[in-house]
Motif scaffolding. Structure first.
Motif, PDB file in Angstrom:
ATOM      1  N   LEU A 427      50.989  32.548  29.542  1.00  0.00           N
ATOM      2  CA  LEU A 427      50.664  31.875  30.797  1.00  0.00           C
ATOM      3  C   LEU A 427      51.116  32.699  31.998  1.00  0.00           C
ATOM      4  N   ARG A 428      52.295  33.287  31.916  1.00  0.00           N
ATOM      5  CA  ARG A 428      52.857  34.045  33.039  1.00  0.00           C
ATOM      6  C   ARG A 428      51.982  35.248  33.371  1.00  0.00           C
ATOM      7  N   VAL A 430      48.655  35.541  33.042  1.00  0.00           N
ATOM      8  CA  VAL A 430      47.440  35.133  33.748  1.00  0.00           C
ATOM      9  C   VAL A 430      47.766  34.658  35.162  1.00  0.00           C
ATOM     10  N   THR A 431      48.879  33.919  35.319  1.00  0.00           N
ATOM     11  CA  THR A 431      49.242  33.451  36.664  1.00  0.00           C
ATOM     12  C   THR A 431      49.562  34.633  37.576  1.00  0.00           C
ATOM     13  N   LYS A 432      50.222  35.665  37.045  1.00  0.00           N
ATOM     14  CA  LYS A 432      50.531  36.834  37.871  1.00  0.00           C
ATOM     15  C   LYS A 432      49.259  37.569  38.288  1.00  0.00           C
ATOM     16  N   LEU A 433      48.297  37.664  37.386  1.00  0.00           N
ATOM     17  CA  LEU A 433      47.034  38.317  37.728  1.00  0.00           C
ATOM     18  C   LEU A 433      46.292  37.533  38.806  1.00  0.00           C
ATOM     19  N   LEU A 434      46.296  36.217  38.678  1.00  0.00           N
ATOM     20  CA  LEU A 434      45.646  35.388  39.687  1.00  0.00           C
ATOM     21  C   LEU A 434      46.381  35.487  41.031  1.00  0.00           C
ATOM     22  N   ASP A 435      47.705  35.566  40.968  1.00  0.00           N
ATOM     23  CA  ASP A 435      48.489  35.703  42.212  1.00  0.00           C
ATOM     24  C   ASP A 435      48.162  37.015  42.915  1.00  0.00           C
TER      25      ASP A 435
END
Length: 487
Positions: A427-428, A430-435
């Motif tokens: 999860l971390r 994908v969230t970092k890529l989106l950020d």
């Protein structure tokens, strides 16, 4: 000036070699020898008070026409000083400025603070820096040296050159003696500054002993209206030494005992805080408990309870321990940072209610705002945890707007979590890529987005359990182990 008696009955005092009038005369000669303004480092302790008081009396004896060169008194408030000390220093600086104006003396006092991005809580709670230790004393550079540096450099820019007046004494440590001797200018009372070519150092109490310092302070009253016996009482209550104003990396920020930052975990025990509590300042107990809790996170066997298995750059580093390999822990986990913020706010509320300083702020509003920004931008806190914690503890909402800090919310994170679990993705990650993509929106040039995405993808995304499986069998090379660093 009455000399101090040693235990064996011999009289040993700096005033036996040079009386007080001669000390004042030397200071006057150095002051009048050039046009460089003076910058006096004042920490509120006995040594810096002695140096400042000597200079004050010496310049006060000069005719007004000769005391035109400015003398700046700077004191560093690290924002994590013991509230008792902060109150003492703040009151003193106000008295210095008021008295200097009344007496037409060239002194002007400033209370310096670190930049918010350098502050203790922003680095510890915001970024997850572990509590300082002798091996990783990240606090001194950020809280003290950079703060003094900014003032010195601004003064150099304005005046060309400056002279730093420091209340340091020989014999306190071999390292300090070596530094003082190394930068001495032959035939001059000045020394070169260890790092700034256009700055010089003058140490008027370098030959004083501890007894000389207290003799002078107790026999010569404070010229700005303090009672030096109050300072002595403060030392007796704290049973400790002082943290000097640090202007270089060679000067230690504190000794084995200290009189300064209440969060200091470089020492094994905070005897200063313990003594203050024993002397009746029991409202400080929650601060000591949190300090001790931070110290506990340094225990090797307990680091895994508080600190991430990955470093701040997202990489995993392992080292040999006996016949096995072990992970070198990284920053505090996000969960522990959230716990620390809640704990700190609860303590702040408690000491405001029970202590003598109802307006005391253990963490500044600007620090809270910066921590919130870091959490949302760098730690993928889509749920805006800081705002929730603050409201739950303080009973009021933050005034900070959410606007451009991040458009994602807990709802999106919950949905993303389901998707990641379905496809077996961290999860971390994908969230970092989106950020990264979100933070690059609206920029005219987006070429750097590929580098930032590459940095995220190059991090170690195996779980700690998977990492340990691989380091337990170092011969079982796996392409997913290519990022591991062995030392």
């Amino acid at each position: 000036m009455t000399p101090q008696q040693t235990l064996n009955g011999k009289t040993v005092s700096v005033f036996d070699k040079k009386n007080l009038a001669e000390h004042y005369r030397e200071i006057q000669e150095v002051y009048l020898s050039d046009n460089r303004p003076w910058v006096i480092g004042y920490s509120g302790g006995k040594d810096s008070t002695t140096a400042l008081q000597l200079v004050w009396y010496a310049l006060g004896e000069l005719p007004e026409s000769k005391r035109q060169k400015p003398v700046f008194v700077i004191s560093s408030d690290t924002l994590v000083e013991t509230p008792v000390i902060v109150d003492y220093i703040t009151t003193t600086l106000e008295r210095i400025n008021q008295t200097a104006t009344e007496k037409k003396l060239p002194f002007k006092a400033f209370q310096l603070t670190p930049r918010i991005i350098d502050s203790f809580w922003v680095n510890l709670i915001g970024k997850g820096y572990p509590a300082p230790s002798t091996q990783f004393r990240w606090c001194t550079e950020r809280l003290k040296i950079r703060t003094a540096d900014r003032f010195i450099l601004e003064s150099v820019t304005k005046y060309g050159e400056v002279v730093m007046i420091l209340g340091v004494r020989k014999g306190e440590s071999n390292t300090r003696d070596q530094v003082m001797n190394l930068y001495k200018i032959e035939g001059s009372k000045l020394s070169h500054h260890s790092r700034f070519a256009q700055s010089y150092v003058y140490t008027p109490i370098e030959d004083f002993s501890v007894d000389d310092v207290w003799t002078y302070l107790l026999q010569k009253p404070s010229p700005w209206g303090n009672n030096n016996r109050d300072l002595l009482a403060l030392y007796k209550n704290a049973q400790d030494g002082e943290c000097p104003l640090v202007v270089d990396t060679q000067t230690g920020s504190c000794g084995n005992s200290r009189f300064g930052c209440w969060v200091c975990t470089v020492v094994q025990r905070d005897r200063s805080m313990e003594a203050l509590i024993e002397s009746g300042e029991d409202w400080l107990e929650p601060l000591l408990e949190l300090r001790n809790e931070l110290a506990e996170t340094q225990i090797p066997e307990k680091k895994h309870l508080y600190r991430d298995y990955r470093r701040m750059n997202g990489k995993v580093k392992v080292m040999k321990k006996g016949d096995d390999w072990d992970i070198i822990r990284g920053p505090y986990t996000f969960d522990y940072c959230k716990y620390l913020l809640r704990k700190l706010l609860e303590i702040q509320k408690d000491v405001q209610e029970k202590g003598p300083y109802p307006d005391v702020q253990l963490i500044q509003p600007e620090e809270i705002e910066e921590i919130r920004r870091i959490w949302m931008a760098q730690r993928s806190d889509w749920n805006d945890s800081l705002a929730q914690i603050y409201e739950e503890v303080m009973g009021e909402s933050l005034n900070f707007t959410k606007d451009d800090l991040g458009s994602f919310s807990q709802a999106e994170q919950d949905l993303l979590n389901e998707i990641c679990e379905k496809h077996n993705l961290p999860l971390r990650l994908v969230t970092k890529l989106l950020d990264v993509e979100h933070q690059m929106q609206g920029m005219s040039r987006r070429s750097s987005v590929y580098n930032r995405i590459g940095d995220v993808l190059s991090e170690d995304w195996l779980s700690e359990e998977e990492i340990r499986e691989h380091i337990a069998k170092p011969d079982g090379i796996d392409t997913r182990r290519r990022n591991l660093r062995y030392i």
